[in-house]
Design an enzyme around this catalytic site. Structure first.
Site: not given
Length: 350
Positions: A75, A93, A98, A127, A132, A194, A219, A265, A268, A304
């Site tokens: 992190k 991130h 962001q 890919r 995680f 996914g 979608t 999940v 963002d 997050d």
């Protein structure tokens, strides 16, 4: 000699690590020096790294590591504004608009370091080589169910914490849902094909929740998607990127709907591409749910670092996926590392 320095995590509620003692032993055998910092919270005990032959450093001493060391954590770093001269492997991130990421990139510019963002370690097909995701989806669905359960008690979801195992989580959550004496809710998972969506759907099904599974085909129209509002729970498991449709628009807050709990999940909230723009900040372990509407009721769960709820299983799974790439650290100019550096250079401030 290539030198990998595994730093202690400094973020609250973060017990995961991206390298197991078994992986460290493999790196050492390949001629890569491994230093592991002591940690007061890491889920995997330090002794395993000692037994593997790693060098041990004091907790949070990575700023003083040799300049050629590659600093590896999961992190974000403390936001102290200090220049970053090292090469860092972590989730930065920083590449999706962001606001905090822009400050991080400025720190790399000031120090001359490089960010190899774990989210952008990809193979030749694009890919990701390690993620995680499964455990993020699994834990995220669990906390979203806890959010819904709290609503049935006319409450806002209370604090959540670490579980020693998946079975412990299932036992706790099952007891909480059973105590309600009501039918299980319905859930929609977007991104169901996914890893994140698979984890979310698996948790829901383990709890007897009926799941509608959508992915890109469902979608592709770009919305709107009234079907989402016809479920009790919505679990967003889509990686935000340009062109991602909006799944729950702000006007849904005041619309008649069955939806009462969102588990974002992907989490963002400050991204320019956030597909769930009904909230503006991540939630926390102490306050997992953010109430965004009172009538009809709607709470958002957007923690997050969800896999940290299951730190042992998520660390072992992720480290196993990543090890093959770590074994190639001796050549940072090609393969996954070369591609990651190219991504960093694309976003690095001039």
């Amino acid at each position: 000699m290539t030198h990998l320095w595994v730093r202690a995590e400094q973020r609250p509620n973060e017990e995961r690590v991206g390298l197991t003692p078994q992986g460290a032993k493999a790196l050492l055998a390949a001629g890569i020096k491994v230093t592991v910092e002591e940690s007061s919270v890491r889920a995997i005990p330090l002794q395993g790294y000692v037994d593997a032959g790693c060098d041990i450093a004091a907790e949070n001493t990575w700023p003083d590591a040799p300049t050629d060391a590659i600093i590896f954590g999961l992190k974000e770093l403390p936001e102290d504004g200090s220049p970053l001269p090292h090469r860092h492997i972590m989730f930065g991130h920083a590449f999706k608009g962001q606001h905090s990421g822009k400050a991080l990139l400025e720190r790399f510019k000031a120090g001359g370091g490089t960010l190899y963002d774990l989210e952008y370690l990809v193979d030749e097909t694009g890919r990701r080589v390690a993620a995680f995701g499964y455990w993020a989806g699994y834990a995220g669905a669990a906390v979203t169910l806890k959010t819904w359960a709290a609503q049935q008690r006319s409450e806002l979801c209370g604090p959540v914490g670490v579980y020693e195992s998946k079975d412990a989580l299932l036992t706790d959550l099952g007891a909480e849902l059973d105590a309600l004496n009501v039918d299980r809710p319905t859930a929609m998972v977007i991104g169901a094909l996914g890893r994140v969506g698979t984890g979310a759907a698996d948790l829901c099904e383990a709890m007897g929740v009926k799941v509608t599974k959508w992915d890109m085909a469902e979608t592709a129209s770009g919305g709107p998607f009234p079907q989402i509002l016809a479920h009790d729970l919505f679990l967003n498991c889509i990686f935000a990127r340009p062109g991602t449709p909006v799944f729950v628009p702000r006007e849904a807050l005041e619309q008649d709907r069955q939806l009462s709990a969102i588990g974002d999940v992907a989490c963002d909230p400050d991204s320019d591409y956030n597909p769930v723009p009904v909230y503006d900040r991540a939630t926390t372990w102490d306050a997992p749910a953010l109430r965004v509407a009172d009538s009809p009721l709607l709470d958002v769960m957007a923690i997050d670092n969800l896999p940290s709820m299951l730190p042992v299983e998520s660390s072992q799974d992720y480290a196993e996926q990543l090890l093959e790439s770590l074994m190639t650290l001796t050549d940072l100019t090609s393969g996954v590392w070369g591609r990651a550096e190219a991504t960093f250079n694309e976003y690095r401030p001039d």
